[in-house]
Design an enzyme around this catalytic site. Structure first.
Site, mmCIF file in Angstrom:
data_model
loop_
_atom_site.group_PDB
_atom_site.id
_atom_site.type_symbol
_atom_site.label_atom_id
_atom_site.label_comp_id
_atom_site.label_asym_id
_atom_site.label_seq_id
_atom_site.Cartn_x
_atom_site.Cartn_y
_atom_site.Cartn_z
ATOM 1 N N ASN A 86 0.825 -1.210 0.000
ATOM 2 C CA ASN A 86 0.000 0.000 0.000
ATOM 3 C C ASN A 86 0.852 1.250 0.000
ATOM 4 O OD1 ASN A 86 -0.510 1.886 2.539
ATOM 5 N ND2 ASN A 86 0.173 -0.122 3.291
ATOM 6 N N SER A 88 5.595 4.985 8.705
ATOM 7 C CA SER A 88 4.925 4.685 7.443
ATOM 8 C C SER A 88 5.811 5.150 6.297
ATOM 9 C CB SER A 88 3.564 5.390 7.383
ATOM 10 O OG SER A 88 2.673 4.749 8.259
ATOM 11 N N THR A 93 4.731 8.760 3.433
ATOM 12 C CA THR A 93 4.786 10.212 3.612
ATOM 13 C C THR A 93 6.255 10.580 3.502
ATOM 14 O OG1 THR A 93 2.831 10.265 5.025
ATOM 15 C CG2 THR A 93 4.364 12.104 5.253
ATOM 16 N N ASN A 112 5.624 -1.685 11.481
ATOM 17 C CA ASN A 112 4.890 -1.182 10.331
ATOM 18 C C ASN A 112 5.230 -2.049 9.102
ATOM 19 O OD1 ASN A 112 3.434 0.693 8.644
ATOM 20 N ND2 ASN A 112 3.828 2.233 10.224
#
Ligand SMILES: Cc1cc2nc3c(=O)[nH]c(=O)nc-3n(C[C@H](O)[C@H](O)[C@H](O)COP(=O)(O)O)c2cc1C
Length: 328
Positions: free
Chosen positions: A109, A175, A178, A241
């Protein structure tokens, strides 16, 4: 049952299915109908003074805006982590941005934190419709429009806005979607964030504050983060993550990889953290949990709580009962 429906769901774009399912869950009694009896998912544990009816939580990213809290409870989860929430509401990256790799039971993703923003989510959580039946964690990130140097003000703003509504909070610096976010895992950037949020926290009711790390950090880098956690009295760590290491898959899409391909790495990191902290730091273990043996592996490595995301997409709602060994 879910194994029969899954091939149909997997024919559609992953995010469309996600939104359709979330919509149904938040607007219908489906979760109540298909979920287990409450007594079947009782395996209680207490942590940070919070009562968890079981150790299995929904990982961040699935319900970014806290749209279906009641449904997650009805499906048997012991807790949920909402978000990632950013200071400013934002649309995230262009679609498509979630991709399946069924052969390896993974997802890639590059969502980029689409969410309504801290103020809107705080308003929603303050409404009477939102249930308060199990611990709710709130995962905080940096808005895309905020310069990396100003990340601290974003985390602080969201933390203060959402403070009354979360039972615990997670600083997300891991993540991959970003730009630059992961550089905040360096101690020089992380320390002011820990310091500022803990300052505020101490003046309030001192809620558990955790940090979520990437599986792509070296053990040396993780040890440095653990040093900061100890120095600033954080309550725990979420590991891990998604990974940027795509060596285990053939799919050619950029983004964070989750599911079975990240399982081993995540478990190794949990084991390392447990050893480094002499078992004293509570760990939320996440990454590639599909079966009861995956769940037990995370507990054995040292996790106190375990979260699922990709496993839930592949295994469906019956999964929670299977992890707890109460239903087939
Ligand atoms: C589509 C998708 C969106 C995600 N969004 C977030 C997010 O917003 N914030 C976050 O901290 N983690 C996010 N994650 C990471 C998961 O919370 C979890 O850490 C990771 O996927 C590993 O667990 P899993 O193998 O059970 O999926 C996301 C994962 C997926 C697959």
């Amino acid at each position: 049952m879910y194994q029969l429906i899954r091939p149909l769901l997997f024919r559609f774009d992953a995010e469309r299915v996600h939104h359709a399912v979330l919509n149904i869950l938040s607007n219908s009694p489906l979760a109540k109908l298909v979920g287990p009896k409450s007594s079947e998912v009782e395996d209680p544990v207490e942590l940070w003074g919070l009562k968890f009816r079981n150790r299995i939580g929904l990982a961040a990213g699935m319900d970014k805006n806290a749209a279906a809290l009641g449904a997650w409870h009805d499906l048997g989860f012991g807790f949920v982590e909402i978000g990632t929430v950013t200071r400013h509401g934002q649309p995230g990256n262009p679609t498509p941005r979630i991709f399946r790799c069924p052969a390896q039971q993974g997802l890639v993703n590059r969502m980029g934190f689409p969410n309504l923003g801290a103020e809107a989510i705080a308003r929603h959580l303050s409404s009477r419709k939102v249930i308060n039946r199990f611990p709710i964690g709130i995962n905080l990130g940096k808005s895309k429009v905020t310069e990396l140097e100003d990340a601290l003000s974003d985390y602080r703003f969201s933390f203060e806005k959402l403070y009354p509504y979360g039972d615990f909070f997670v600083i997300n610096v891991s993540s991959p979607n970003t730009p630059g976010l992961r550089t905040l895992q360096q101690t020089s950037a992380l320390e002011p964030i820990f310091e500022t949020l803990q300052d505020y926290n101490r003046g309030q009711s001192h809620k558990p504050l955790l940090v979520k790390i990437a599986p792509d950090l070296t053990f040396e880098e993780i040890a440095a983060v653990l040093g900061l956690i100890e120095k600033h009295g954080l309550a725990g760590i979420v590991a891990t993550n998604t990974t940027l290491d795509h060596s285990g898959i053939t799919l050619k899409e950029t983004g964070g990889l989750s599911g079975i391909p990240v399982r081993g790495k995540s478990t190794a990191i949990i084991r390392f953290i447990a050893k480094e902290s002499a078992g004293k730091l509570p760990i939320i273990g996440v990454g590639g949990v599909f079966t009861r043996s995956d769940y037990l592996e995370k507990l054995d490595a040292g996790a106190s709580l375990v979260q699922v995301y990709t496993g839930f997409v592949y295994e469906g709602p019956g999964m929670i009962g299977r992890l707890l060994n109460v239903s087939g």
